[in-house]
Design a protein around this motif. Structure first.
Motif, PDB file in Angstrom:
ATOM      1  N   ALA A   6      22.670 -11.830   3.620  1.00  0.00           N
ATOM      2  CA  ALA A   6      24.093 -11.486   3.649  1.00  0.00           C
ATOM      3  C   ALA A   6      24.743 -12.313   4.749  1.00  0.00           C
ATOM      4  N   LEU A   7      25.829 -12.966   4.394  1.00  0.00           N
ATOM      5  CA  LEU A   7      26.580 -13.815   5.323  1.00  0.00           C
ATOM      6  C   LEU A   7      27.952 -13.190   5.500  1.00  0.00           C
ATOM      7  N   LEU A   8      28.232 -12.716   6.703  1.00  0.00           N
ATOM      8  CA  LEU A   8      29.517 -12.086   6.979  1.00  0.00           C
ATOM      9  C   LEU A   8      30.505 -13.147   7.435  1.00  0.00           C
ATOM     10  N   ARG A   9      31.717 -13.073   6.912  1.00  0.00           N
ATOM     11  CA  ARG A   9      32.733 -14.066   7.254  1.00  0.00           C
ATOM     12  C   ARG A   9      33.465 -13.668   8.535  1.00  0.00           C
ATOM     13  N   GLY A  10      33.516 -14.603   9.479  1.00  0.00           N
ATOM     14  CA  GLY A  10      34.345 -14.430  10.668  1.00  0.00           C
ATOM     15  C   GLY A  10      33.863 -13.405  11.669  1.00  0.00           C
ATOM     16  N   GLY A  15      36.605 -13.606  15.068  1.00  0.00           N
ATOM     17  CA  GLY A  15      37.051 -12.566  14.144  1.00  0.00           C
ATOM     18  C   GLY A  15      36.582 -11.200  14.614  1.00  0.00           C
ATOM     19  N   ALA A  16      36.195 -10.379  13.666  1.00  0.00           N
ATOM     20  CA  ALA A  16      35.734  -9.020  13.946  1.00  0.00           C
ATOM     21  C   ALA A  16      34.482  -9.048  14.820  1.00  0.00           C
ATOM     22  N   LYS A  17      34.379  -8.088  15.707  1.00  0.00           N
ATOM     23  CA  LYS A  17      33.205  -7.983  16.573  1.00  0.00           C
ATOM     24  C   LYS A  17      32.268  -6.920  16.006  1.00  0.00           C
ATOM     25  N   VAL A  18      31.056  -7.355  15.664  1.00  0.00           N
ATOM     26  CA  VAL A  18      30.054  -6.460  15.104  1.00  0.00           C
ATOM     27  C   VAL A  18      28.751  -6.694  15.849  1.00  0.00           C
ATOM     28  N   ALA A  19      28.227  -5.652  16.456  1.00  0.00           N
ATOM     29  CA  ALA A  19      26.935  -5.749  17.134  1.00  0.00           C
ATOM     30  C   ALA A  19      25.843  -5.900  16.076  1.00  0.00           C
ATOM     31  N   MET A  20      24.907  -6.796  16.311  1.00  0.00           N
ATOM     32  CA  MET A  20      23.853  -7.034  15.331  1.00  0.00           C
ATOM     33  C   MET A  20      22.964  -5.799  15.156  1.00  0.00           C
ATOM     34  N   ALA A  21      22.797  -5.011  16.207  1.00  0.00           N
ATOM     35  CA  ALA A  21      22.027  -3.766  16.073  1.00  0.00           C
ATOM     36  C   ALA A  21      22.726  -2.823  15.094  1.00  0.00           C
ATOM     37  N   ASP A  22      24.058  -2.747  15.165  1.00  0.00           N
ATOM     38  CA  ASP A  22      24.817  -1.926  14.221  1.00  0.00           C
ATOM     39  C   ASP A  22      24.679  -2.472  12.800  1.00  0.00           C
ATOM     40  N   LEU A  23      24.730  -3.762  12.667  1.00  0.00           N
ATOM     41  CA  LEU A  23      24.612  -4.378  11.351  1.00  0.00           C
ATOM     42  C   LEU A  23      23.238  -4.101  10.737  1.00  0.00           C
ATOM     43  N   LEU A  56      25.217  -5.705  -3.786  1.00  0.00           N
ATOM     44  CA  LEU A  56      24.731  -5.729  -2.403  1.00  0.00           C
ATOM     45  C   LEU A  56      25.881  -6.043  -1.443  1.00  0.00           C
ATOM     46  N   ALA A  57      26.682  -7.062  -1.772  1.00  0.00           N
ATOM     47  CA  ALA A  57      27.801  -7.452  -0.912  1.00  0.00           C
ATOM     48  C   ALA A  57      28.802  -6.311  -0.776  1.00  0.00           C
ATOM     49  N   ARG A  58      29.160  -5.693  -1.901  1.00  0.00           N
ATOM     50  CA  ARG A  58      30.131  -4.582  -1.868  1.00  0.00           C
ATOM     51  C   ARG A  58      29.603  -3.418  -1.038  1.00  0.00           C
ATOM     52  N   GLY A  59      28.319  -3.119  -1.158  1.00  0.00           N
ATOM     53  CA  GLY A  59      27.735  -2.021  -0.384  1.00  0.00           C
ATOM     54  C   GLY A  59      27.791  -2.272   1.112  1.00  0.00           C
ATOM     55  N   ILE A  60      27.489  -3.499   1.512  1.00  0.00           N
ATOM     56  CA  ILE A  60      27.526  -3.837   2.939  1.00  0.00           C
ATOM     57  C   ILE A  60      28.968  -3.833   3.437  1.00  0.00           C
ATOM     58  N   GLU A  61      29.883  -4.405   2.660  1.00  0.00           N
ATOM     59  CA  GLU A  61      31.308  -4.388   3.038  1.00  0.00           C
ATOM     60  C   GLU A  61      31.805  -2.958   3.224  1.00  0.00           C
ATOM     61  N   ARG A  62      31.452  -2.082   2.290  1.00  0.00           N
ATOM     62  CA  ARG A  62      31.895  -0.680   2.346  1.00  0.00           C
ATOM     63  C   ARG A  62      31.314   0.027   3.571  1.00  0.00           C
ATOM     64  N   ALA A  63      30.032  -0.214   3.856  1.00  0.00           N
ATOM     65  CA  ALA A  63      29.403   0.414   5.020  1.00  0.00           C
ATOM     66  C   ALA A  63      30.065  -0.044   6.316  1.00  0.00           C
ATOM     67  N   ILE A  64      30.387  -1.323   6.408  1.00  0.00           N
ATOM     68  CA  ILE A  64      31.067  -1.842   7.600  1.00  0.00           C
ATOM     69  C   ILE A  64      32.449  -1.208   7.728  1.00  0.00           C
ATOM     70  N   ALA A  65      33.152  -1.110   6.612  1.00  0.00           N
ATOM     71  CA  ALA A  65      34.489  -0.498   6.635  1.00  0.00           C
ATOM     72  C   ALA A  65      34.411   0.981   7.002  1.00  0.00           C
ATOM     73  N   SER A  71      37.302  -4.628   8.044  1.00  0.00           N
ATOM     74  CA  SER A  71      37.292  -5.256   6.724  1.00  0.00           C
ATOM     75  C   SER A  71      36.705  -6.655   6.885  1.00  0.00           C
ATOM     76  N   VAL A  72      35.466  -6.820   6.439  1.00  0.00           N
ATOM     77  CA  VAL A  72      34.749  -8.078   6.613  1.00  0.00           C
ATOM     78  C   VAL A  72      34.208  -8.538   5.260  1.00  0.00           C
ATOM     79  N   PRO A  73      34.628  -9.704   4.786  1.00  0.00           N
ATOM     80  CA  PRO A  73      34.035 -10.224   3.558  1.00  0.00           C
ATOM     81  C   PRO A  73      32.551 -10.539   3.763  1.00  0.00           C
ATOM     82  N   VAL A  74      31.747 -10.186   2.764  1.00  0.00           N
ATOM     83  CA  VAL A  74      30.302 -10.411   2.807  1.00  0.00           C
ATOM     84  C   VAL A  74      29.907 -11.212   1.579  1.00  0.00           C
ATOM     85  N   LEU A  75      29.193 -12.297   1.779  1.00  0.00           N
ATOM     86  CA  LEU A  75      28.661 -13.105   0.692  1.00  0.00           C
ATOM     87  C   LEU A  75      27.156 -12.966   0.717  1.00  0.00           C
TER      88      LEU A  75
END
Length: 179
Positions: A6-10, A15-23, A56-65, A71-75
């Motif tokens: 999964a590649l998160l955009r920005g 862009g958005a700050k996301v801790a890798m442990a949270d991810l 998979l992408a939609r699930g990860i995007e939804r969990a982050i949201a 709101s982070v696009p996931v590829l």
């Protein structure tokens, strides 16, 4: 079980700050296995029995949201797809400096007319090849950071969401996601 990336955009690069442990926790919480992050810029390698990259992408995007309020696009690419990307760079044999080679991952295949119309901004020496949902980039005279031919430029010109990784990251992710 298939391996996925999964590649998160920005994320964490302006862009958005996301801790890798949270991810890692979020992706594991979705039922995926052997979840690992690479660097601090939103790269996640994991195993899953789910075989639908969009799901998979939609699930990860939804969990982050839902959990982080972002709101982070996931590829998402399969391990096999990433191996093909890593093995298919038309510029890899021309450049020893991996910081001058990048790949822009696209959410969807762009319209042919947009690909045909894509040009490098005047005065820049950038080579590019659009192949399906990837754009291989070569910056022979310098780095990506000084160019106008950026992820944002590609998104605007091609009309699709994109996220760009340097060649070192692409190869490392392909290795980690190898089946």
């Amino acid at each position: 079980m298939d391996r996925w990336v999964a590649l998160l955009r920005g994320v964490n690069v302006g862009g958005a700050k996301v801790a890798m442990a949270d991810l890692r926790r979020l992706v594991a919480g979705l039922g995926h296995d052997d979840v690992k992050t690479y660097l601090q810029s939103g790269n996640v390698v994991f195993g899953s029995t789910v075989r639908d990259a969009e799901a998979l992408a939609r699930g990860i995007e939804r969990a982050i949201a839902d959990e982080l309020g972002l709101s982070v696009p996931v590829l998402v690419r399969s391990g096999r797809e990433l191996a093909a990307v890593a093995g298919g760079n038309p510029y890899a044999d021309r450049e020893d400096d991996p910081t001058r080679l990048l790949v822009a991952f696209l959410a969807t295949v762009p319209e042919k007319s947009a690909v045909t119309a894509l040009t490098v901004p005047g005065g820049e020496n950038v080579a590019f090849t659009v192949t399906g949902r990837e754009v291989y980039l070569h910056y022979p005279d310098g780095g990506y950071g000084r160019s106008k031919f950026t992820n944002n430029y590609l998104e605007k010109q091609l009309g699709v969401v994109a996220t760009t990784r340097n060649w070192r990251s692409v190869r490392a992710l392909a290795e980690q996601a190898a089946p």
